[in-house]
Design a protein around this motif. Structure first.
Motif, PDB file in Angstrom:
ATOM      1  N   MET A  48       0.832  -1.207   0.000  1.00  0.00           N
ATOM      2  CA  MET A  48       0.000   0.000   0.000  1.00  0.00           C
ATOM      3  C   MET A  48       0.863   1.252   0.000  1.00  0.00           C
ATOM      4  SD  MET A  48      -3.422  -0.818   2.268  1.00  0.00           S
ATOM      5  CE  MET A  48      -2.598  -1.437   3.750  1.00  0.00           C
ATOM      6  N   ILE A  49       1.983   1.226   0.720  1.00  0.00           N
ATOM      7  CA  ILE A  49       2.900   2.370   0.690  1.00  0.00           C
ATOM      8  C   ILE A  49       3.485   2.536  -0.709  1.00  0.00           C
ATOM      9  CG2 ILE A  49       5.062   3.302   1.616  1.00  0.00           C
ATOM     10  CD1 ILE A  49       4.455   1.727   4.205  1.00  0.00           C
ATOM     11  N   ALA A  50       3.808   1.416  -1.354  1.00  0.00           N
ATOM     12  CA  ALA A  50       4.390   1.453  -2.704  1.00  0.00           C
ATOM     13  C   ALA A  50       3.371   1.832  -3.768  1.00  0.00           C
ATOM     14  CB  ALA A  50       5.002   0.095  -3.038  1.00  0.00           C
ATOM     15  N   GLY A  51       2.082   1.685  -3.464  1.00  0.00           N
ATOM     16  CA  GLY A  51       1.042   1.960  -4.451  1.00  0.00           C
ATOM     17  C   GLY A  51       0.646   0.748  -5.258  1.00  0.00           C
ATOM     18  N   LEU A  52       1.141  -0.414  -4.869  1.00  0.00           N
ATOM     19  CA  LEU A  52       0.827  -1.642  -5.595  1.00  0.00           C
ATOM     20  C   LEU A  52      -0.511  -2.229  -5.159  1.00  0.00           C
ATOM     21  CD1 LEU A  52       4.381  -3.266  -5.417  1.00  0.00           C
ATOM     22  CD2 LEU A  52       3.391  -1.941  -7.306  1.00  0.00           C
ATOM     23  N   VAL A  53      -0.971  -1.855  -3.979  1.00  0.00           N
ATOM     24  CA  VAL A  53      -2.277  -2.266  -3.464  1.00  0.00           C
ATOM     25  C   VAL A  53      -3.013  -1.017  -3.004  1.00  0.00           C
ATOM     26  CG1 VAL A  53      -3.460  -3.495  -1.589  1.00  0.00           C
ATOM     27  CG2 VAL A  53      -1.567  -4.596  -2.796  1.00  0.00           C
ATOM     28  N   ARG A  54      -4.272  -0.924  -3.362  1.00  0.00           N
ATOM     29  CA  ARG A  54      -5.071   0.245  -3.019  1.00  0.00           C
ATOM     30  C   ARG A  54      -5.714   0.067  -1.642  1.00  0.00           C
ATOM     31  NH1 ARG A  54      -7.593   4.072  -6.434  1.00  0.00           N
ATOM     32  NH2 ARG A  54      -9.468   5.056  -5.548  1.00  0.00           N
TER      33      ARG A  54
END
Length: 353
Positions: A48-54
């Motif tokens: 989530m921090i990386a933006g790979l999971v919303r």
């Protein structure tokens, strides 16, 4: 405000909460480890921090910007995956250069930055090698160099050492910390290895079932765990079932036939508790001098120490005995177990101390 903050961040898959109400502030330049068993939500949090999971809900802020739903390329974060994900057909220098080329960095600057980052990770002499020609530790350093060369605001590490053998893994822990401190980059690492987290982190976030159970420095986390789960997951532990009864001097803890008075909070009084002590805080002595008496059931030689188990009225307890020359008592021998007052901690099972 913290440089990176997660506020009430949750991620649901159907009705199942992989991460629930996650709150964390990370300071600039800090090294944070997310520690917990498989399925606790630590990798989902990193993604989530990386933006790979919303995220299903909550807010992620970085440097004063809301990045909660920002696409990964716009976040410009450095990520090192468990598999390293190196391009097998590219040399070390080409792998490291890839991110700079995608950002259209001028050739002269690319060459300078590649040279500097390879020197930092001690790979200058291997710039023309391919990944297949390198050891696991060297490939891991290539992955770190590729993530750092773009000058990201945050470095994210997903089990970066899990593919290495035990000796190399220990060596690379300290190499990773050296590199992080040299660059001064804010770093978040996911790991299930408590020794790894304790040895190189500024703070450790312990997760269980999608929630944070304790955030602390490695020393405080090890010495002052808040509940049974943390004390058993972080390091080896002994738990002695006991009964707490308040008295004028504090609280008397009954462990088997032994009564010990603790100066402790009244919330532990008049109920069942656990007395928690680390194996290295216990000492073997003669039966008459021990606070508990027992019989040695097993002993294992570990090189730097012996791990001894002793059956006592409080259960089977593990004792770490330093290898200082003389071996510990043999199996079947009677022993006493003693400890310093401050080495025992009273925990109400499943609750904060």
């Amino acid at each position: 405000m913290s440089f990176l903050s997660l506020k009430q961040v949750s991620r649901f898959y159907g009705s199942v909460a992989a991460v629930h109400n996650f709150d964390l502030g990370v300071e600039k330049g800090e090294f944070i480890s997310l520690l917990g068993p498989s399925g606790c939500g630590k990798t989902t949090t990193l993604q989530m921090i990386a933006g790979l999971v919303r995220p299903s809900s909550g807010t992620i802020m970085m440097g004063g910007r809301d990045i909660t739903y920002m696409p990964p390329p716009q976040r410009q974060l450095g990520v090192v995956f468990q598999s390293y994900a190196l391009f097998p057909h590219m040399t070390v220098a080409q792998n490291v250069s890839f991110g700079l080329e995608m950002r259209k960095v001028a050739k002269a600057e690319r060459e300078t930055r590649i040279k500097d980052i390879l020197a930092l990770v001690h790979l200058s002499a291997l710039a023309d090698r391919y990944p297949r020609e390198m050891s696991g530790g060297q490939r891991q350093r290539v992955a770190i160099a590729r993530a750092l060369v773009i000058n990201p605001p945050v470095l994210l590490l997903d089990e970066p050492l899990s593919n290495l053998d035990a000796q190399l893994r220990e060596e690379m822990q300290f190499e990773l910390r050296r590199i992080q401190q040299a660059v001064g980059i804010t770093t978040i690492m996911v790991t299930h290895d408590q020794a790894e987290a304790l040895s190189i982190s500024d703070r450790v976030v312990v997760m269980e079932k999608g929630k944070i159970t304790q955030v602390d420095t490695p020393y405080e986390l090890y010495e002052h765990p808040r509940n049974d789960f943390i004390s058993s997951f972080v390091g080896k532990s002994n738990f002695m079932p006991a009964t707490a009864v308040a008295n004028g001097a504090g609280t008397t803890i009954s462990i088997g036939s032994t009564d010990i008075t603790f100066e402790t909070d009244a919330k532990t009084a008049s109920k069942d508790v656990s007395v928690f002590i680390r194996p290295e805080k216990l000492r073997l002595t003669t039966p008459s001098n021990g606070q508990l008496q027992g019989t040695v059931t097993t002993r294992y030689f570990m090189g730097s120490q012996w791990l001894v188990s002793a059956a006592t009225p409080a259960g089977v307890l593990a004792v770490a005995v330093p290898n200082l020359g003389a071996p510990p008592p043999l199996e079947g021998e009677n022993v006493g177990l003693s400890w310093q007052h401050g080495d025992c901690r009273v925990l109400a099972a499943g609750a904060a101390e």
